[in-house]
Design an enzyme around this catalytic site. Structure first.
Site, PDB file in Angstrom:
ATOM      1  N   ASP A  65       0.850  -1.196   0.000  1.00  0.00           N
ATOM      2  CA  ASP A  65       0.000   0.000   0.000  1.00  0.00           C
ATOM      3  C   ASP A  65       0.887   1.248   0.000  1.00  0.00           C
ATOM      4  O   ASP A  65       2.115   1.161   0.133  1.00  0.00           O
ATOM      5  CB  ASP A  65      -0.886  -0.047   1.247  1.00  0.00           C
ATOM      6  CG  ASP A  65      -2.079   0.894   1.173  1.00  0.00           C
ATOM      7  OD1 ASP A  65      -2.298   1.511   0.120  1.00  0.00           O
ATOM      8  OD2 ASP A  65      -2.803   1.006   2.184  1.00  0.00           O
ATOM      9  N   GLU A  74       2.433   5.025  -4.160  1.00  0.00           N
ATOM     10  CA  GLU A  74       2.421   5.952  -5.313  1.00  0.00           C
ATOM     11  C   GLU A  74       3.789   6.624  -5.561  1.00  0.00           C
ATOM     12  O   GLU A  74       4.036   6.947  -6.735  1.00  0.00           O
ATOM     13  CB  GLU A  74       1.340   7.022  -5.099  1.00  0.00           C
ATOM     14  CG  GLU A  74      -0.078   6.509  -5.187  1.00  0.00           C
ATOM     15  CD  GLU A  74      -0.513   5.731  -3.938  1.00  0.00           C
ATOM     16  OE1 GLU A  74      -1.480   4.963  -4.040  1.00  0.00           O
ATOM     17  OE2 GLU A  74       0.128   5.889  -2.877  1.00  0.00           O
ATOM     18  N   ASP A  85      -9.017   3.633  -2.288  1.00  0.00           N
ATOM     19  CA  ASP A  85      -9.893   4.016  -1.172  1.00  0.00           C
ATOM     20  C   ASP A  85     -11.209   4.603  -1.685  1.00  0.00           C
ATOM     21  O   ASP A  85     -11.412   5.827  -1.701  1.00  0.00           O
ATOM     22  CB  ASP A  85      -9.164   5.007  -0.268  1.00  0.00           C
ATOM     23  CG  ASP A  85      -7.929   4.391   0.370  1.00  0.00           C
ATOM     24  OD1 ASP A  85      -7.838   3.146   0.395  1.00  0.00           O
ATOM     25  OD2 ASP A  85      -7.057   5.143   0.819  1.00  0.00           O
TER      26      ASP A  85
END
Length: 841
Positions: A454, A457, A533
């Site tokens: 997670d 990015e 999300d």
């Protein structure tokens, strides 16, 4: 000190927990507590200033007013794969990799950029056979012809156009432009009715035309329709025109980009890059053909273990061993199948990656072993941010091994994430990737089955600025060197590459399970994904379909949304409708945010539990079919979730329905308190799954809460198994073949892929060929491969019959009907394994 300041700041604004709804405030407080503190002032202020510079760039993101074109073609040199052209102010190279796939590179003469590091490319040019082609030229143009496409270059302007073998113009340049400091513009024409699909993960309708899409991976901290950009952007799209073949274009440039697809000017696609090289690939053919080519170029998903198709349960967070054990007991008590439970960040010791909290999880190895006995696997989260803590072994090793990203002055860059100030591994360094892969050993040794990467990015807490590493941060880039402008979009992809390669070394007899939030072209070689999300809302439920379809058309076919939605609270109706839709998507995981009620199958009581249980059971019954669709993804690049027009170019372009594999059409209910909806159908006859009624073109489907519109293509042999508490605990005494007869004379083929469900042993591929001639059906079953499945008997269900069949013979022997259901128009019988089935209707 820093955590105390954070908590005080949160209390000051009235927040009692660190729930996701307060994450922006949490990040703001975190940064304010660190940036000006004496022990963090230098790094913090450097970070703050860099982020503010980035914000200023974003707010003033304008492109050059003047672009310099390559100019006219001065010289043509034929090559073994195409041609090399010199222009007045640059150069062009055209390389055919196949008769239907071409690579085009255009560079300016003044300071030509280096080629991109080939992170996206699984099959380099030298690995492709040279296709035959012819080269012709006149005073106006150069023409390169293969048996599939024609590529032309207008000599006066250097503009390129591509047509199919029938002369249909598919793509044409308007201009190419270069600007100082490396910016690139490539403008192409769009036909009046052309539609655009793909580009990875976006919150816009499936047809991307008429909008500008940003290619810059970003943690939006929750999103809704129209938010741009989000976590996983891929510069690849399909162009679909009426009456012509599809084309696919992929830009091999990972820098910041904007794709204006008819937003500013209706019939113009403008592709703007902040830097890098103008190198792109074009494939033409059917939708299936161009996806096969693209994934041959950039790689395909490895086949995941069968248990990854099971139901999966998560939340932020199941924060103790006791809570996880209770969750597993609840699945048994409520008789709901489950294959995976996730541990979010609270299992760690102070959010330190590759550790676990020995107080909350006193016996994590024992927990993993006990769950395996029940058939449940554990997947744990791992973020890239490594806490700055000299007593933390991972941080010390990273510093000693020079594995962390640095500032231009050589100092390690730190920024705030969940553990506090963190360093970030440079996954563009092969040594760092190997180090990272080895860090999983303790978790692998105690039985953790998969890993969820997670925040990659990469995301940092930014107090409203661009929430990522500043552009000056340095990266290795396989020895070439560069900054975060080149590395940002490939950062998450290279993290999961390191994870995947590490797991392959640590557990060579098992297929790695890696889940990513961010990625770029080729990320499918290393990981599956989820859509980040999302929200617990009907709008987000509806948005899931074009998001998952768009990712599949971008090469990332194994994905899914958080069932029930992540941000917010679902009610029983929304959760149930999401469970119904999710049963037909690759990743089937319920998840929710910190501070919300549980979103588990029994959380809403009855009647929801019974409906949810039945759809999860149906998912397990469909595993032979779904596993075959997953095998198609890993061998051909075809996603499991496909648009309705996948194999019917005339089918409507809708975002409220999708195909699941070869034979199922899924039309979810995406509005509250709704029990009917209109469903448009591709060409041919479709059977309603629940009633076996036959429809063509369109239908008003009745769908009270306990059901969902679901249709089966005529000619299908739907392969089903038996459900159990988990994939490993299914009974496998027989295979169920649900046959849906062709309604007219013809032939249809169904595939069935089988293996042990994990590892790299024997496999078997079966082909069921259904032929109809008047009132006679013949079903042949041909298999290839050494795998021997455990079942010995076949339960055959003949669907949609106007009357009971007069006779059924398996390999010449007659078999009686066991039962006939005149309401559902079915006939049931048991037959042995067969090669040829003859049915007299």
């Amino acid at each position: 000190m820093a955590m105390k300041n954070v908590l005080e700041a949160l209390r000051a604004i009235g927040m009692q927990n660190l729930g996701y709804a307060s994450s922006y405030a949490y990040r703001k407080a975190w940064i304010e507590a660190h940036w000006e503190s004496p022990d963090h002032s230098t790094t913090g202020l450097t970070f703050a200033r860099a982020l503010r510079r980035r914000l200023a760039q974003d707010d003033a993101r304008t492109w050059p007013a003047h672009w310099e074109s390559p100019g006219a073609v001065c010289r043509i040199q034929n090559t073994s794969r195409g041609a090399r052209l010199t222009t007045q102010r640059g150069a062009m190279e055209i390389d055919f990799l196949a008769s239907d796939l071409v690579r085009i590179t255009i560079v300016p003469a003044n300071e030509p950029p280096a080629p991109p590091v080939p992170y996206a490319i699984a099959k380099p040019p030298e690995a492709w056979d040279i296709p035959p082609f012819t080269s012709l030229s006149n005073d106006e143009a150069l023409f390169l012809h293969t048996d599939t496409m024609t590529l032309g270059v207008m000599l006066e302007t250097s503009r390129i156009f591509i047509a199919d073998a029938h002369g249909h113009l598919l793509r044409a340049d308007l201009d190419v432009g270069f600007a100082p400091r490396g910016a690139i513009r490539h403008r192409t024409s769009l036909s009046n009715q052309e539609q655009i699909f793909g580009l990875g993960e976006h919150t816009t309708p499936g047809n991307r035309r008429g909008r500008t899409h940003i290619m810059w991976n970003r943690d939006p901290a929750g999103y809704t329709a129209g938010d741009e950009p989000i976590n996983l952007n891929i510069p690849v799209y399909l162009g679909i025109q009426p009456g012509a073949q599809a084309y696919l274009v992929f830009y091999e440039n990972p820098t910041y980009a904007e794709f204006d697809l008819g937003y500013t000017t209706d019939n113009v696609a403008e592709h703007r890059f902040a830097g890098g090289m103008l190198r792109y690939y074009v494939a033409i053919g059917t939708t299936a053909q161009v996806l096969t080519r693209y994934t041959e170029l950039t790689g395909r998903h490895p086949l995941p273990p069968l248990w990854m198709l099971g139901y999966q349960q998560s939340r932020w967070s199941y924060a103790s061993e006791e809570r996880v054990r209770k969750l597993a007991r609840d699945f048994q008590e409520h008789e709901v199948p489950c294959d995976v439970i996730y541990l979010d960040i609270d299992y760690m010791d102070g959010f330190r990656c590759f550790t676990w909290d020995r107080q909350r999880f006193p016996d994590l190895p024992g927990l993993a072993a006990d769950l395996r006995e029940q058939g449940i696997k554990l997947i744990t989260i791992i973020d890239p941010g490594i806490k700055r803590d000299p007593d933390y072994a991972v941080y010390r090793e990273g510093v000693q091994g020079q594995h962390f990203c640095t500032l231009p002055d050589g100092n390690i860059f730190h920024a705030p994430v969940w553990p506090g100030m963190c360093a970030f591994p440079d996954f563009t360094n092969p040594a760092t990737r190997r180090w990272w892969g080895e860090l999983y050993r303790p978790l692998v040794d105690i039985g953790i089955a998969g890993f969820w990467n997670d925040m990659n990015e990469p995301a940092v807490f930014s107090n409203g600025f661009d929430p990522t590493l500043p552009e000056p941060v340095q990266h290795h880039l396989e020895g070439r060197g560069g900054d975060h402008r080149q590395a940002h979009n490939i950062y998450g992809m290279q993290e999961v590459r390191a994870t995947h390669e590490g797991l392959s070394r640590l557990r060579p007899d098992h297929r790695p399970v890696v889940i990513t939030r961010a990625g770029w072209a080729g990320v499918q070689r290393y990981a599956l994904s989820w859509t980040g999300d999302n929200e617990s809302s009907w709008e987000s439920l509806k948005l899931t379909i074009p998001m998952v379809v768009g990712l599949g058309l971008s090469g990332l076919g194994f994905t899914g949304a958080d069932v029930g939605g992540f941000v917010g609270e679902a009610d029983g109706e929304l959760f149930t409708r999401w469970i119904q839709m999710g049963a037909f998507m690759p990743l089937y995981r319920a998840h929710t945010v910190l501070g919300t009620p549980d979103q588990e199958p029994w959380s809403y009581g009855e009647p929801y539990l019974s409906i949810v249980r039945r759809f999860i059971q149906l998912r397990y019954e469909l595993l032979p079919y779904l596993y075959t669709a997953t095998w198609q993804m890993s061998t051909r690049g075809w996603p499991m979730v496909r648009p309705l027009w996948w194999d019917d170019p005339q089918a409507p372009r809708v975002d409220d329905s999708f195909l699941c594999g070869d034979h199922l059409l899924v039309a979810p209910i995406t509005e509250p308190q709704t029990d009917t909806r209109e469903v448009v159908l591709p060409q041919g006859t479709w059977y309603e799954f629940w009633t076996n009624r036959r429809y063509q073109s369109a239908v008003t489907a009745y769908a009270p809460l306990e059901t969902m519109p679901l249709f089966v293509r005529e000619g299908a042999v739907l392969t089903l198994g038996e459900y159990g508490a988990s994939v490993e605990r299914r009974l496998q005494k027989f295979l169920r073949l649900h046959l849906y007869p062709l309604t007219t004379d013809g032939q249809a083929v169904t595939e069935l892929y089988e293996d042990a469900g994990d590892g790299y042993g024997d496999s078997r591929l079966s082909r069921f060929t259904q032929q109809r001639a008047a009132d006679k059906l013949i079903l042949t079953w041909e298999s290839a491969g050494d795998y021997r499945p455990p079942y010995e008997h076949i339960e055959l269900l003949l669907n949609g019959l106007d009357r009971a069949p007069r006779e059924v013979r398996a390999d010449g022997e007659p078999y009686p009907l066991v039962s006939v259901d005149p309401v559902r128009h079915t006939a049931l019988l048991g037959v042995p394994l067969f090669s040829k089935l003859e049915i007299a209707l």
